[in-house]
Structures are given as C-alpha cells and as structure tokens.
Design a protein around this motif. Structure first.
Motif, short mmCIF file in Angstrom:
data_model
loop_
_atom_site.label_atom_id
_atom_site.label_comp_id
_atom_site.label_asym_id
_atom_site.label_seq_id
_atom_site.Cartn_x
_atom_site.Cartn_y
_atom_site.Cartn_z
N LEU A 123 1.06 -1.10 -0.04
CA LEU A 123 -0.59 -0.03 0.36
C LEU A 123 1.11 1.29 0.11
O LEU A 123 0.64 1.96 -1.33
CB LEU A 123 -0.89 0.17 0.98
N SER A 124 2.08 0.84 0.64
CA SER A 124 2.83 2.60 0.77
C SER A 124 3.66 2.46 -0.75
O SER A 124 4.04 4.05 -1.05
CB SER A 124 3.23 2.36 2.37
N THR A 125 3.86 1.66 -1.00
CA THR A 125 4.70 1.55 -2.91
C THR A 125 3.00 2.29 -3.24
O THR A 125 3.80 3.10 -4.19
CB THR A 125 5.27 0.10 -2.97
N LEU A 126 2.72 1.74 -3.20
CA LEU A 126 1.43 1.97 -3.80
C LEU A 126 1.27 3.60 -4.37
O LEU A 126 0.60 5.28 -4.90
CB LEU A 126 -0.25 1.62 -4.18
N LYS A 127 1.23 3.65 -2.97
CA LYS A 127 1.05 5.68 -2.23
C LYS A 127 2.15 6.32 -2.89
O LYS A 127 1.99 7.28 -3.54
CB LYS A 127 1.08 5.77 -1.09
N ALA A 128 3.49 5.94 -2.91
CA ALA A 128 4.39 6.47 -3.25
C ALA A 128 4.20 6.80 -5.10
O ALA A 128 4.84 7.90 -5.16
CB ALA A 128 5.79 5.52 -3.66
N LEU A 129 3.75 5.47 -5.46
CA LEU A 129 4.01 5.76 -7.16
C LEU A 129 3.05 6.88 -7.82
O LEU A 129 2.90 7.60 -8.62
CB LEU A 129 3.23 4.18 -7.73
N SER A 130 1.70 7.04 -6.69
CA SER A 130 0.48 7.79 -7.08
C SER A 130 0.91 9.68 -7.39
O SER A 130 0.78 10.29 -7.96
CB SER A 130 -0.95 7.91 -6.07
N CYS A 131 2.03 9.24 -6.29
CA CYS A 131 3.37 10.95 -6.15
C CYS A 131 4.02 10.54 -7.06
O CYS A 131 4.22 12.45 -7.43
CB CYS A 131 3.65 10.43 -4.67
#
Length: 211
Positions: A115-123
């Motif tokens: 989930l944190s990686t997906l958040k980083a990707l979205s940014c």
C-alpha cells in the motif's frame, strides 16, 4: 459469449502492454540522451549509505548532465542536508529536491508496504510527468522503484522516453538488493560493482568499483 469476449479483450490488452514494455526497455529512445545537448537527470537518493554512494557517482558526472533534480523520501531529512551540502561545495545553485512518500520503512510488513508503495507511485507519476527527465539514476533505495515505474509509464504512454540507469550498491557482493531484483529486467543500463554479480546476471555491466 460476452464473458469470453471481455476475457479476449483483456488478454489482447495485456499482450499489447507487455509488447510495448518490451520495446521500451529493449530499444529505449531513438534520440539518446546527450545527442542534442544537455541531459536532465533525476537522481534518487536513499537514507544512509545509499545517498553517500549516489553523490559520489554524481560527483563524476560530466557538466552535460544538467539540470539535476533529486528525489528523497518524505521522512528522510538527512539526505536533503547531504545533497544541499554537496551541491553547495560545487558552487551549484541550479538543482531541485522533491519528496515522495517512502515505499517501505525498516521492519515494515510486506503487506502494508504494498500500500505504501502504491502511495509513493501515485505521487511519483505526476512528478515524473512534470519533470520529464532524460535519465533516472538510482542505486537501490526503495524509493527508486515507484520512481522508475513512473518513468516507464511515461514511455509506455509515448509521453517521454526516459533512460533508467541502475547502479547496484557496492555492499552487494553476491546477491542483488530487492530493488535491484525488481528493476533488473526493466533498466536500460544495469551496473554492478562486483564481477560475481556480472556472472550471475548476464544483463549487468561490470565496470569495477565506481564509488
């Protein structure tokens, strides 16, 4: 029949996507960075030794690699200080530092790290779209994975061809880091600093100790 048609369309879409990804990774841009002047480079810094190593690499870059932008994790204050001190020591004022969420904290569970990686990707996607660098230079911090994926998305969509240059950390003697294993098939240039890794990973380029 309708379900079969949908499945067929999805399979075709996946095939086209994978074919496009193969072309982007294997061929890269027809106009190579530097062929028409300066090369804008995005440097991904990580905490601790990763930042020290990447700055030693940046130190030997030609002046052609300009402007330089850096990406650090939003919780990494030390890397920002090191980058500013490094650039100041060179008398450089034209550089930028950007922050993205950290992909994975130390001891973070693998499930929550997704989930944190997906958040980083979205940014990372809007950041890469705005900056559109010619080259992404990284050496293993977890933050580099979503940044490199975002760069590949630009190429897949035909917006900007970005060369991914991955330099495995010198501390990796026998095995690749997790970031290295993930980006090994996706990088345009994959450098290792120990000959044993070159023997195990045929795509890797061994140039000796770089840092």
């Amino acid at each position: 029949m309708a379900l079969l048609a949908v499945l067929g369309a999805l399979l075709l879409l996946c095939f086209v996507f994978l074919l496009r990804l193969f072309i982007v990774v294997k061929t890269g841009s027809e106009c190579k960075p530097g062929a028409k002047g300066s090369v804008s480079v995005l440097v991904v810094a990580g905490s601790g030794g990763h930042t020290a190593e990447i700055l030693r690499l940046v130190d030997v870059l030609s002046p052609l690699y300009s402007p330089r932008c850096y990406v650090v994790a939003d919780s990494d204050r030390m890397s920002e200080e090191k980058i500013c001190s490094f650039e100041a020591s060179k008398g450089h004022t034209e550089f930028s530092i950007f922050r993205v969420p950290r992909s994975r904290e130390v001891h973070q569970s693998w499930l929550s790290s997704v989930l944190s990686t997906l958040k980083a990707l979205s940014c990372s996607v809007p950041l890469l779209y705005r900056l559109r660098p010619d080259v992404v230079l990284c050496n293993g911090p977890g933050t580099c994975v979503p940044v490199c994926v975002a760069a590949l998305l630009l190429a897949l969509l035909g917006l900007k061809e970005v060369q991914l240059v991955y330099v495995e950390s010198v501390c990796r003697v026998d095995t690749l880091s997790l970031s290295g294993r993930l980006l090994y098939p996706l990088s345009h240039h994959f450098l290792v600093q120990w000959s044993g890794l070159r023997d195990r990973y045929p795509k890797a380029v061994f140039l000796g100790r770089l840092v």
